[in-house]
Design an enzyme around this catalytic site. Structure first.
Site, PDB file in Angstrom:
ATOM      1  CB  SER A 131      -2.189  -8.059   1.380  1.00 14.58           C
ATOM      2  OG  SER A 131      -2.447  -6.897   1.348  1.00 14.58           O
ATOM      3  N   PRO A 132      -2.272  -7.211  -2.029  1.00 15.75           N
ATOM      4  CG  PRO A 132      -3.511  -5.513  -3.050  1.00 15.75           C
ATOM      5  CD  PRO A 132      -3.337  -6.403  -1.613  1.00 15.75           C
ATOM      6  CD  GLN A 137      -3.169  -2.149  -4.872  1.00 15.32           C
ATOM      7  OE1 GLN A 137      -2.023  -2.088  -5.269  1.00 15.32           O
ATOM      8  NE2 GLN A 137      -3.560  -2.044  -3.393  1.00 15.32           N
ATOM      9  CE1 TYR A 185       4.288   3.688  -4.802  1.00 12.72           C
ATOM     10  CE2 TYR A 185       2.478   2.478  -3.675  1.00 12.72           C
ATOM     11  CZ  TYR A 185       3.933   2.371  -4.137  1.00 12.72           C
ATOM     12  OH  TYR A 185       4.895   1.553  -3.800  1.00 12.72           O
ATOM     13  NE  ARG A 243      -4.178  -1.957   0.583  1.00 12.19           N
ATOM     14  CZ  ARG A 243      -3.342  -2.696   0.728  1.00 12.19           C
ATOM     15  NH1 ARG A 243      -2.027  -2.785   0.652  1.00 12.19           N
ATOM     16  NH2 ARG A 243      -3.664  -4.198   1.263  1.00 12.19           N
ATOM     17  NE  ARG A 259       6.869  -8.002   5.057  1.00 11.75           N
ATOM     18  CZ  ARG A 259       7.634  -7.134   6.225  1.00 11.75           C
ATOM     19  NH1 ARG A 259       7.836  -7.604   7.206  1.00 11.75           N
ATOM     20  NH2 ARG A 259       7.967  -6.258   5.464  1.00 11.75           N
TER      21      ARG A 259
END
Length: 800
Positions: free
Chosen positions: A440-441, A519, A600, A648, A742
């Protein structure tokens, strides 16, 4: 010292905190008290004569016969609602250790079975090896009544509990159910949160025993209805009929009396019922209510069972939780010197267990609310999806229980023999991913002037070597002003593009088979902040740059207030995204993801909480989508046609008035209509006052819903931590790809290690040549003995 007083092993009741205690430990009251006895008996009042209240009374009296224990129950002794009760082996183990007499009495009346049958579109699918034990609720109450009387508990039926019990007794246990008057009387302290859900259900019984736990789906002209049934006696079964509110009304149940409703249900499910009638017990249609309390105790009053918490009947944990509450409360009262200490220990012990159960119950409840989404799945995949719906039953433990069933599901899914679902390939446009795992980013905040350096090469290169099918960069910013922090990477200069090309070349040369994606995003109002480890979301102390956003709303009270974007600025930013996409293509990225999540810039347009514009870019969802879609189109037009694009999104803002799950489906459909190849489904981080419902795989239901409502491929994210979770999500059809963050920070070779732990060495899990000598799982002294068969009983035995 052996726990001779409680005789309740910590494993059976879940007490990891309470230490062993001597017999005759000081009793818990308002404060330190001398041991109870004939001259100083502890006075306990229990409100509610259900299984939890009665069992608490029996335990407390057995542990100290000198206690004066009174149970107030406003109904008659033989009044009961519902029919059968299922208890797990874990709960029974606690009962056996705490009170062998009750355990033996229960054992004599249990009905046991192993199978779950799922009947869907006239086909029955059976999964075996589950292990169930059930008995009639009335029989359970009779056993507990007898035990309480034998021990000397004062049972007062048809009697309302006095309101002043807390003044006349040392301890008041409120086991007065989901409609607890005690809880409501002290609502300002307990702070209950009650949530009603979308389905109506009715609790009935059949006069014969099912030979399995049976789920049957009926697709009627009014909508989908489902039957949950299980035996509880040699001549009886519990039958629950459930359907969405709108289906219930369309079928006319809202206008029928009890007898007519029961008769109609029997006709709808006549085949499952073998043509037999159903019977009721003052049964009424109701909606399930989830009860959560911020506190469980107030002075010398403590909540127990449904008064404190509820869990949906589809995982059957109501009685189980109440009995386990009683076990824990009795033990903590023995082990602590004062009542405040005992009640604090009880709550600390039980809260995590209950929270976990409620998360599983909520997932199961919502699965049945949305069951219509899954009806067109391949039949056995539908059955697997149902069995694993709550995320407690997984691919791995279902395989241990019923290998034949699981292997059949895998074969129909397309898994070659011996291939875990996560190691099947997946195609997006012209790109075939060798497995279903995505790194994942993750923002690293380690670039200098937007240029990725050696750290990024090692970070991304290591995870590419670790075997994932797709490795994603962090959010790469399209302008200097679009950075979150001074350490964010960019693609707004040629120097940055060359640095990224060095990284993509490494991945393609040294980790063949692994794709690398970029991304692209813009920070919007969440920019110009410190590095995460210096103060997350805190403004820079110096060197700030101006922020822009859909509306002039700061992220936090101390955040910089952004300027509302003008039409000209919108055009400039759209072109910045397109220019960055051109550089990304030249840098060699295999996939491009547009970041429209987490508050964002583009996410800020989508949420009504952050977009207050009154022009063509604000207002309705269609208008809020306008600018993100314009950016998507601009990027898609310059991004190579054979390379996929994903988006996303935050599928919910976790805040009142924000983006809803229904909105997320529309957002996903809009991007797919413009050419998105998959939707990367995240949640939240849009507003600072969000209240997420966190937990294992907590975001995956949003991906599941989008996938089945739209048919668009999805990437699931959110506390997915094990390869078993990945296999379960993929095989159930809830996701096409799984993105883990993680776990990949903890272990860059997470995917290859997952293959080794499953004994898999085939395609999709190829070790780089220099690492092949380490591809065997090292021996650590652990045995390879098979795991014991799991008997999930109450909640999990229903497949949840």
């Amino acid at each position: 010292m052996e726990r001779t007083v409680t005789a309740i092993p910590s494993g059976a009741r879940g007490c990891a905190e309470c230490a062993a205690t001597a017999a005759g430990a000081r009793q818990a009251t308002h404060g330190p008290q001398p041991p109870s006895g004939p001259d100083n008996p502890l006075r306990v009042a229990i409100i509610g004569g259900g299984p939890g209240g009665l069992y608490a009374a029996a335990l407390l009296k057995r542990l100290d016969p000198a206690r004066e224990i009174t149970v107030w129950e406003r109904n008659a002794p033989d009044d009961t609602f519902g029919f059968g009760v299922v208890l797990s082996d874990e709960t029974l183990g606690g009962i056996e250790h705490a009170d062998p007499d009750v355990y033996e009495a229960l054992q004599r009346h249990f009905t046991r079975w192993d199978d779950i049958d799922i009947v869907h579109r006239d086909t029955r699918h059976t999964s075996s090896g589950h292990g169930f034990a059930a008995l009639g609720r009335r029989r359970l109450l009779e056993i507990l009544h007898t035990r309480c009387r034998d021990l000397g508990v004062d049972l007062r039926f048809r009697t309302e509990a006095p309101e002043d019990l807390s003044r006349t007794h040392d301890l008041v246990i409120a086991a007065d159910g989901i409609h607890s008057t005690t809880r409501e009387r002290h609502a300002d302290v307990f702070r209950p949160r009650l949530t009603n859900h979308r389905c109506r259900y009715i609790w009935l019984a059949a006069d014969f025993p099912f030979d399995s736990f049976r789920f049957e789906i009926a697709e009627t002209e009014h909508g989908v209805m489902q039957l949950h049934g299980y035996p509880y006696a040699p001549d009886a079964s519990t039958v629950i009929i459930e359907m969405r509110e709108e289906v219930w009304r369309a079928a006319g149940f809202d206008e029928l009396g009890e007898a007519e409703s029961v008769e109609r249900c029997a006709k709808i499910f006549a085949e499952a019922l073998r043509g037999r009638p159903l019977k009721s017990n003052n049964s009424t249609w109701t909606t399930f209510r989830t009860v959560v309390n911020d506190r469980w105790s107030h002075g010398n009053v403590v909540l127990l069972g449904d008064a404190a918490h509820t869990a949906h009947f589809s995982i059957g944990s109501g009685t189980k939780l109440a009995v386990e509450d009683a076990l824990a409360l009795a033990a903590c009262l023995e082990e602590r010197d004062t009542l405040p200490e005992a009640l604090a220990a009880y709550e600390a012990e039980r809260r995590p267990v209950v929270a976990s159960t409620q998360r599983a119950a909520r997932a199961s409840l919502e699965w049945f609310e949305n069951i219509a989404l899954y009806l067109d799945q391949p039949p056995r995949q539908f059955a697997f999806n149902l069995l694993t719906r709550s995320r407690r039953v997984t691919h791995d433990n279902l395989r241990l229980r019923d290998a034949r069933f699981t292997q059949t599901v895998e074969r129909e899914f397309g898994c070659p023999p011996g291939t875990p679902p996560m190691f099947t390939p997946f195609r997006l446009r012209g790109l075939t991913l060798r497995n279903r795992v995505v790194v994942s980013p993750m923002d690293m905040y380690s670039a200098v002037d937007g240029v990725p350096g050696d750290f990024h090469l090692v970070h991304l290169g290591a995870r590419a070597l670790g075997g994932a099918g797709l490795v994603m960069t962090e959010m790469v910013c399209v302008s200097a002003e679009g950075r979150i922090t001074p350490g964010c990477a960019g693609l707004y200069t040629g120097r940055q593009a060359e640095a990224w090309k060095r990284i993509t070349n490494f991945v393609h040369d040294r980790a063949p088979g692994t794709a690398i994606g970029v991304q692209l995003g813009h920070s919007g109002r969440k920019g110009s902040t410190k590095l995460m480890w210096e103060g997350m979301d805190e403004p820079l102390e110096e060197g700030n740059w101006p922020l822009v956003a859909p509306s002039a709303l700061p992220y936090k009270e101390f955040s910089q207030t952004p300027r509302e974007l003008s039409r000209a600025q919108l055009t400039d930013i759209r072109e910045q995204f397109a220019a960055a996409a051109v550089r990304a293509a030249r840098a060699g990225f295999d996939l491009l993801e547009l970041h429209c999540a987490h508050g964002y810039l583009l996410s800020g347009f989508l949420s009504p909480l952050t977009n207050r514009r009154t022009d063509a870019y604000g207002g309705s969802l269609e208008k809020r989508l306008r600018f993100p879609l314009e950016v998507f189109d601009a990027v898609r037009n310059v991004w190579p046609g054979e390379r996929p694009m994903t988006v996303r999104i935050s599928a919910t803002d976790w805040a009142e008035g924000g983006t809803s799950a229904e909105d997320a489906v529309e957002i996903a459909q809009a991007f797919a209509a413009h050419g998105a190849d998959a939707i990367d489904v995240s949640t939240g981080q849009v507003v600072a006052d969000e209240q997420p419902e966190s937990g294992r795989s907590y975001q995956t239901p949003f991906a599941d819903r989008i996938r089945h409502a739209t048919g668009i491929p999805v990437i699931a994210v959110g506390a997915i931590s094990s390869w078993d979770d990945v296999n379960s999500l993929i095989l159930a059809g809830r996701s096409d790809l799984c993105a883990l963050a993680r776990p990949h920070l903890y272990d860059p070779h997470w995917t290859l290690h997952a293959a080794a732990e499953q004994g898999y060495t085939g395609p999709g899990a190829t070790w780089p040549a220099p690492y092949r000598a380490g591809s065997r799982r090292p021996q650590t002294g652990r045995t390879d003995a098979p795991k014991p068969r799991l008997s999930l009983g109450s909640g999990d035995a229903r497949g949840g």
